[in-house]
Design a protein around this motif. Structure first.
Motif, short mmCIF file in Angstrom:
data_model
loop_
_atom_site.label_atom_id
_atom_site.label_comp_id
_atom_site.label_asym_id
_atom_site.label_seq_id
_atom_site.Cartn_x
_atom_site.Cartn_y
_atom_site.Cartn_z
N GLU A 133 85.15 10.23 78.50
CA GLU A 133 86.16 9.71 79.41
C GLU A 133 86.72 10.80 80.33
OE1 GLU A 133 89.19 7.94 76.91
OE2 GLU A 133 89.71 9.87 76.04
N GLU A 134 86.80 12.01 79.84
CA GLU A 134 87.26 13.12 80.69
C GLU A 134 86.23 13.47 81.76
OE1 GLU A 134 89.99 15.60 77.52
OE2 GLU A 134 87.81 15.76 77.38
N THR A 135 84.96 13.47 81.39
CA THR A 135 83.89 13.74 82.35
C THR A 135 83.87 12.67 83.43
OG1 THR A 135 82.61 14.81 80.60
CG2 THR A 135 81.42 14.16 82.59
N VAL A 136 84.02 11.43 83.01
CA VAL A 136 84.07 10.31 83.96
C VAL A 136 85.25 10.48 84.92
CG1 VAL A 136 84.58 7.85 84.09
CG2 VAL A 136 82.80 8.67 82.56
N TYR A 137 86.38 10.86 84.38
CA TYR A 137 87.57 11.07 85.22
C TYR A 137 87.28 12.11 86.31
CZ TYR A 137 92.27 12.43 86.60
OH TYR A 137 93.40 12.72 87.33
N ILE A 138 86.64 13.21 85.94
CA ILE A 138 86.32 14.26 86.91
C ILE A 138 85.34 13.74 87.96
CG2 ILE A 138 85.15 16.49 87.18
CD1 ILE A 138 86.36 17.19 84.37
N ALA A 139 84.33 13.00 87.52
CA ALA A 139 83.33 12.47 88.45
C ALA A 139 83.97 11.50 89.44
CB ALA A 139 82.19 11.79 87.69
N VAL A 140 84.81 10.62 88.95
CA VAL A 140 85.46 9.64 89.84
C VAL A 140 86.46 10.35 90.74
CG1 VAL A 140 86.91 7.57 89.92
CG2 VAL A 140 85.01 7.70 88.31
N ILE A 178 84.79 -6.09 84.60
CA ILE A 178 84.11 -5.18 83.69
C ILE A 178 84.71 -5.32 82.30
CG2 ILE A 178 83.69 -2.75 83.15
CD1 ILE A 178 83.71 -2.30 86.23
N HIS A 179 83.87 -5.72 81.35
CA HIS A 179 84.32 -5.85 79.96
C HIS A 179 83.66 -4.75 79.13
CE1 HIS A 179 85.46 -7.41 76.10
NE2 HIS A 179 84.19 -7.30 75.73
N LEU A 180 84.49 -3.96 78.48
CA LEU A 180 83.99 -2.92 77.60
C LEU A 180 84.49 -3.21 76.19
CD1 LEU A 180 84.81 0.11 79.90
CD2 LEU A 180 82.58 -0.96 79.56
N SER A 181 83.58 -3.30 75.24
CA SER A 181 83.98 -3.66 73.88
C SER A 181 84.80 -2.57 73.19
CB SER A 181 82.76 -4.02 73.04
OG SER A 181 81.87 -2.94 72.95
N ASP A 182 84.73 -1.35 73.68
CA ASP A 182 85.54 -0.27 73.11
C ASP A 182 86.67 0.17 74.06
OD1 ASP A 182 83.84 0.91 74.95
OD2 ASP A 182 83.12 2.47 73.59
N ALA A 183 87.12 -0.74 74.88
CA ALA A 183 88.17 -0.42 75.85
C ALA A 183 89.44 0.09 75.19
CB ALA A 183 88.48 -1.65 76.70
N ALA A 184 89.74 -0.38 73.99
CA ALA A 184 90.95 0.06 73.29
C ALA A 184 90.92 1.55 72.95
CB ALA A 184 91.15 -0.77 72.03
N GLN A 185 89.73 2.13 72.93
CA GLN A 185 89.60 3.57 72.62
C GLN A 185 89.79 4.46 73.84
OE1 GLN A 185 85.80 4.14 70.81
NE2 GLN A 185 86.27 2.86 69.04
N ILE A 186 89.83 3.86 75.02
CA ILE A 186 89.97 4.65 76.25
C ILE A 186 91.45 4.95 76.48
CG2 ILE A 186 89.57 4.69 78.75
CD1 ILE A 186 87.37 2.53 78.21
N LYS A 187 91.77 6.22 76.68
CA LYS A 187 93.15 6.60 76.95
C LYS A 187 93.59 5.97 78.27
CE LYS A 187 92.80 10.92 74.47
NZ LYS A 187 92.39 12.30 74.61
N PRO A 188 94.83 5.52 78.34
CA PRO A 188 95.32 4.88 79.57
C PRO A 188 95.12 5.74 80.82
CG PRO A 188 96.89 4.55 77.80
CD PRO A 188 95.83 5.50 77.27
N THR A 189 95.23 7.04 80.68
CA THR A 189 95.04 7.96 81.81
C THR A 189 93.66 7.82 82.42
OG1 THR A 189 96.54 9.53 80.77
CG2 THR A 189 95.09 10.39 82.48
N TYR A 190 92.66 7.51 81.61
CA TYR A 190 91.28 7.49 82.05
C TYR A 190 90.73 6.09 82.29
CZ TYR A 190 91.60 12.24 80.23
OH TYR A 190 91.98 13.53 79.99
N ARG A 212 79.63 -0.99 74.87
CA ARG A 212 80.42 0.22 74.56
C ARG A 212 80.04 1.37 75.48
NH1 ARG A 212 78.83 1.51 68.71
NH2 ARG A 212 76.87 1.12 69.74
N ILE A 213 81.03 2.19 75.81
CA ILE A 213 80.74 3.42 76.55
C ILE A 213 81.03 4.66 75.71
CG2 ILE A 213 81.02 2.42 78.85
CD1 ILE A 213 83.67 4.60 78.26
N MET A 214 81.60 4.46 74.56
CA MET A 214 81.91 5.55 73.61
C MET A 214 82.71 6.67 74.29
SD MET A 214 78.36 5.40 71.47
CE MET A 214 77.31 5.08 72.89
N PRO A 215 83.94 6.37 74.70
CA PRO A 215 84.72 7.29 75.51
C PRO A 215 85.10 8.60 74.85
CG PRO A 215 86.09 5.50 74.75
CD PRO A 215 84.68 5.16 74.37
N THR A 216 85.14 8.64 73.53
CA THR A 216 85.59 9.86 72.85
C THR A 216 84.46 10.78 72.42
OG1 THR A 216 85.68 8.70 70.73
CG2 THR A 216 87.71 8.74 72.03
#
Length: 88
Positions: free
Chosen positions: A3-10, A30-42, A62-66
């Motif tokens: 999720e941090e890498t994605v934040y930098i890319a975006v 966009i539906h992500l089954s692991d959306a609850a694991q993504i920090k609100p900042t990202y 899933r995108i496995m944000p952590t």
């Protein structure tokens, strides 16, 4: 993490395009089954990364944000951003 890498890319994408993240909207639902694991900042950055095809959810949605993002995947993501912004 991913999720941090994605934040930098975006963030790079928004800087190259001259638009703020707050003004961007995904072009589809966009539906992500692991959306609850993504920090609100990202969260918005992750949505936009999926929308821009910088990352792809797995077959379960899933995108496995952590998870730790590999250097190779991080570089691929940044190259995609540069292509989207007309650098390549």
């Amino acid at each position: 993490t991913r999720e941090e890498t994605v934040y930098i890319a975006v963030k790079l994408y928004t800087l190259r395009k001259g638009v703020s993240l707050e003004r961007l909207r995904p072009s589809k639902n966009i539906h992500l089954s692991d959306a609850a694991q993504i920090k609100p900042t990202y969260y918005k950055s992750v949505q936009m990364a999926v929308d821009l095809n910088l990352i792809e959810p797995d077959t379960s949605g899933r995108i496995m944000p952590t998870t730790v993002e590999s250097k190779e995947n991080s570089l691929e993501m940044l190259v995609k951003v540069l292509k989207l912004s007309g650098e390549f």
